[in-house]
Design a protein around this motif. Structure first.
Motif, PDB file in Angstrom:
ATOM      1  N   VAL A   1       1.375 -48.950   6.176  1.00 41.78           N
ATOM      2  CA  VAL A   1       1.193 -47.695   7.092  1.00 41.78           C
ATOM      3  C   VAL A   1      -0.171 -47.855   7.823  1.00 41.78           C
ATOM      4  O   VAL A   1      -1.108 -48.319   7.550  1.00 41.78           O
ATOM      5  CB  VAL A   1       0.896 -46.271   6.278  1.00 41.78           C
ATOM      6  CG1 VAL A   1       0.123 -45.038   7.000  1.00 41.78           C
ATOM      7  CG2 VAL A   1       1.959 -45.983   5.189  1.00 41.78           C
ATOM      8  N   ASP A   2       0.200 -47.459   9.185  1.00 45.02           N
ATOM      9  CA  ASP A   2      -1.123 -47.750  10.420  1.00 45.02           C
ATOM     10  C   ASP A   2      -1.688 -46.224  10.310  1.00 45.02           C
ATOM     11  O   ASP A   2      -1.224 -45.270  10.903  1.00 45.02           O
ATOM     12  CB  ASP A   2      -0.601 -47.880  11.772  1.00 45.02           C
ATOM     13  CG  ASP A   2      -1.723 -48.133  12.673  1.00 45.02           C
ATOM     14  OD1 ASP A   2      -2.877 -47.927  12.372  1.00 45.02           O
ATOM     15  OD2 ASP A   2      -1.175 -48.747  13.720  1.00 45.02           O
ATOM     16  N   ASP A   3      -3.012 -46.174   9.652  1.00 50.97           N
ATOM     17  CA  ASP A   3      -3.652 -44.928   9.373  1.00 50.97           C
ATOM     18  C   ASP A   3      -4.179 -44.517  10.831  1.00 50.97           C
ATOM     19  O   ASP A   3      -4.520 -43.211  10.998  1.00 50.97           O
ATOM     20  CB  ASP A   3      -4.918 -45.098   8.406  1.00 50.97           C
ATOM     21  CG  ASP A   3      -4.220 -45.263   7.273  1.00 50.97           C
ATOM     22  OD1 ASP A   3      -3.293 -44.842   6.890  1.00 50.97           O
ATOM     23  OD2 ASP A   3      -4.961 -46.163   6.548  1.00 50.97           O
ATOM     24  N   ASP A   4      -4.170 -45.250  11.897  1.00 53.12           N
ATOM     25  CA  ASP A   4      -4.731 -44.850  13.193  1.00 53.12           C
ATOM     26  C   ASP A   4      -3.521 -44.026  13.832  1.00 53.12           C
ATOM     27  O   ASP A   4      -3.759 -43.452  14.821  1.00 53.12           O
ATOM     28  CB  ASP A   4      -5.091 -46.070  14.000  1.00 53.12           C
ATOM     29  CG  ASP A   4      -6.168 -46.780  13.351  1.00 53.12           C
ATOM     30  OD1 ASP A   4      -7.173 -45.915  12.827  1.00 53.12           O
ATOM     31  OD2 ASP A   4      -6.415 -47.805  13.717  1.00 53.12           O
ATOM     32  N   GLN A   5      -2.447 -44.254  13.400  1.00 52.72           N
ATOM     33  CA  GLN A   5      -1.192 -43.640  13.845  1.00 52.72           C
ATOM     34  C   GLN A   5      -0.918 -42.201  13.343  1.00 52.72           C
ATOM     35  O   GLN A   5      -0.397 -42.270  11.962  1.00 52.72           O
ATOM     36  CB  GLN A   5       0.021 -44.339  14.044  1.00 52.72           C
ATOM     37  CG  GLN A   5      -0.104 -45.638  14.941  1.00 52.72           C
ATOM     38  CD  GLN A   5      -0.457 -45.110  16.319  1.00 52.72           C
ATOM     39  OE1 GLN A   5       0.272 -44.431  17.120  1.00 52.72           O
ATOM     40  NE2 GLN A   5      -1.190 -46.177  16.981  1.00 52.72           N
ATOM     41  N   PRO A   6      -0.989 -41.086  13.868  1.00 50.73           N
ATOM     42  CA  PRO A   6      -0.765 -39.640  13.066  1.00 50.73           C
ATOM     43  C   PRO A   6       0.512 -39.539  12.373  1.00 50.73           C
ATOM     44  O   PRO A   6       0.487 -39.086  11.248  1.00 50.73           O
ATOM     45  CB  PRO A   6      -1.093 -38.591  14.196  1.00 50.73           C
ATOM     46  CG  PRO A   6      -1.818 -39.347  15.106  1.00 50.73           C
ATOM     47  CD  PRO A   6      -1.223 -40.825  15.185  1.00 50.73           C
ATOM     48  N   ASP A   7       1.573 -40.264  13.057  1.00 46.19           N
ATOM     49  CA  ASP A   7       2.873 -40.039  12.264  1.00 46.19           C
ATOM     50  C   ASP A   7       3.332 -41.109  11.665  1.00 46.19           C
ATOM     51  O   ASP A   7       4.403 -41.327  10.954  1.00 46.19           O
ATOM     52  CB  ASP A   7       3.922 -39.741  13.486  1.00 46.19           C
ATOM     53  CG  ASP A   7       3.868 -40.731  14.320  1.00 46.19           C
ATOM     54  OD1 ASP A   7       3.219 -41.683  14.430  1.00 46.19           O
ATOM     55  OD2 ASP A   7       5.157 -40.851  15.118  1.00 46.19           O
TER      56      ASP A   7
ATOM     57  N   SER B   1       0.622 -46.620  -1.886  1.00 47.96           N
ATOM     58  CA  SER B   1      -0.488 -47.159  -2.296  1.00 47.96           C
ATOM     59  C   SER B   1      -1.395 -47.095  -1.016  1.00 47.96           C
ATOM     60  O   SER B   1      -1.184 -46.919   0.003  1.00 47.96           O
ATOM     61  CB  SER B   1      -0.268 -48.610  -2.796  1.00 47.96           C
ATOM     62  OG  SER B   1       0.024 -49.664  -1.755  1.00 47.96           O
ATOM     63  N   PRO B   2      -2.660 -47.815  -1.287  1.00 48.29           N
ATOM     64  CA  PRO B   2      -3.891 -47.855  -0.227  1.00 48.29           C
ATOM     65  C   PRO B   2      -2.923 -48.845   1.128  1.00 48.29           C
ATOM     66  O   PRO B   2      -3.318 -48.973   2.128  1.00 48.29           O
ATOM     67  CB  PRO B   2      -4.878 -48.757  -0.689  1.00 48.29           C
ATOM     68  CG  PRO B   2      -4.931 -48.083  -2.191  1.00 48.29           C
ATOM     69  CD  PRO B   2      -3.471 -48.107  -2.606  1.00 48.29           C
ATOM     70  N   MET B   3      -1.954 -49.725   0.918  1.00 45.95           N
ATOM     71  CA  MET B   3      -1.373 -50.434   1.554  1.00 45.95           C
ATOM     72  C   MET B   3      -0.221 -49.905   2.496  1.00 45.95           C
ATOM     73  O   MET B   3       0.040 -50.341   3.492  1.00 45.95           O
ATOM     74  CB  MET B   3      -0.835 -51.645   1.063  1.00 45.95           C
ATOM     75  CG  MET B   3      -1.908 -52.625   0.225  1.00 45.95           C
ATOM     76  SD  MET B   3      -1.115 -54.111  -0.598  1.00 45.95           S
ATOM     77  CE  MET B   3      -0.621 -55.135   0.796  1.00 45.95           C
TER      78      MET B   3
END
Length: 279
Positions: free
Chosen positions: A152-158, A230-232
């Motif tokens: 998951v890219d946390d910088d992308q809201p969706d 998970s965090p990843m």
């Protein structure tokens, strides 16, 4: 105090701070630094006694052995400049560091020589230790598992929702045809394990991320999990094999026990020898 002795004390302070406090002397508060300094002085006096013993006259440290140890320590640093900076921060010069290292290695060699003639541990003694410490040889339940991970890219809201939906779609394909799992892992998984079928190997409790750990040890054999965060990112987890809790047989651990008990016996002998130095 001679400069060489001063640097040996600085070396001992560095070793004590790193081993006991995971720090360096210059990073310690004044009170803690004083305690480290006191321990270093005690160690220094003890080493001087050992080096003045009759046994010490029979121990020689080849220059090549010292140089190899020095180079091995220096190689831990990315550059020579960083190594020099670390020495400077610890109030050490290269020559002073090498002299202190030489003293440390000689002391270790003397103690090893002193205890080299201790009686060897017998297999009966090892077996007695095994049966009186059975709890130490228990292996927890382990589970063999594989996973498919999409990060998951946390910088992308969706990103979170998009990845979750993608994993749900892949899970539906796997439910329709479970043998697809390996191919989908190879195609979609973003974990390096994808090249090996997503295999995580034998997993004991507490080794994975908490969410994965909780899921794996509640799953039924052969099942595939719902998407797990998970965090990843999100994972699909497959539970492939169960290895129940068991005890390691004596034959499997005998050599390790012999080594452990031998080292304990040598250490006790060394302490007794040091205690009687100068008496």
């Amino acid at each position: 105090m001679q400069p060489e002795a001063s640097e040996t004390l600085a070396y001992l302070e560095l070793k004590i701070a790193e081993s006991q406090l995971s720090s360096t002397p210059d990073q310690l508060a004044a009170e803690t630094r004083a305690q480290v300094s006191l321990l270093a002085r005690r160690q220094f006096r003890l080493e001087q006694k050992i080096l003045a013993s009759d046994e010490a006259q029979q121990v020689f440290l080849p220059d090549a052995t010292l140089e190899e140890a020095y180079q091995r320590i220096q190689s831990r640093y990315e550059t020579d400049a960083l190594f020099a900076e670390a020495l400077s921060n610890a109030a050490l010069t290269p020559s002073g560091f090498k002299a202190a290292l030489s003293q440390e290695m000689r002391v270790e060699a003397i103690l090893e020589r002193v205890s080299s003639h201790v009686e060897p541990i017998t297999q009966d003694e090892a077996e007695l230790y095994y049966y009186t410490h059975l709890e130490r040889f228990q292996l927890p339940e382990r589970r063999q598992a594989s996973h498919l991970l999409i990060t998951v890219d946390d910088d992308q809201p969706d990103s979170d929702l998009r990845v979750y939906r993608k994993l749900c779609a892949l899970l539906e394909k796997i439910k329709q045809k479970p043998t697809r799992f390996d191919k989908l892992v190879l195609r979609y998984s973003e974990c390096p394990t994808a090249m090996n079928g997503g295999h995580l190997g034998l997993v004991a409790p507490g080794l994975l991320y908490e969410a994965l750990d909780n899921a794996l040890f509640k799953m039924q054999l052969g099942k595939i999990s719902e998407p797990i965060r998970s965090p990843m990112g999100y994972h699909l987890l497959r539970f492939e094999a169960l290895y129940p809790a068991t005890r390691q047989p004596f034959a499997e651990v005998c050599s390790a026990i012999l080594e452990l008990l031998t080292e304990r016996q040598k250490l006790k002998y060394q302490k007794d020898w040091v205690r009687h130095l100068g008496h």
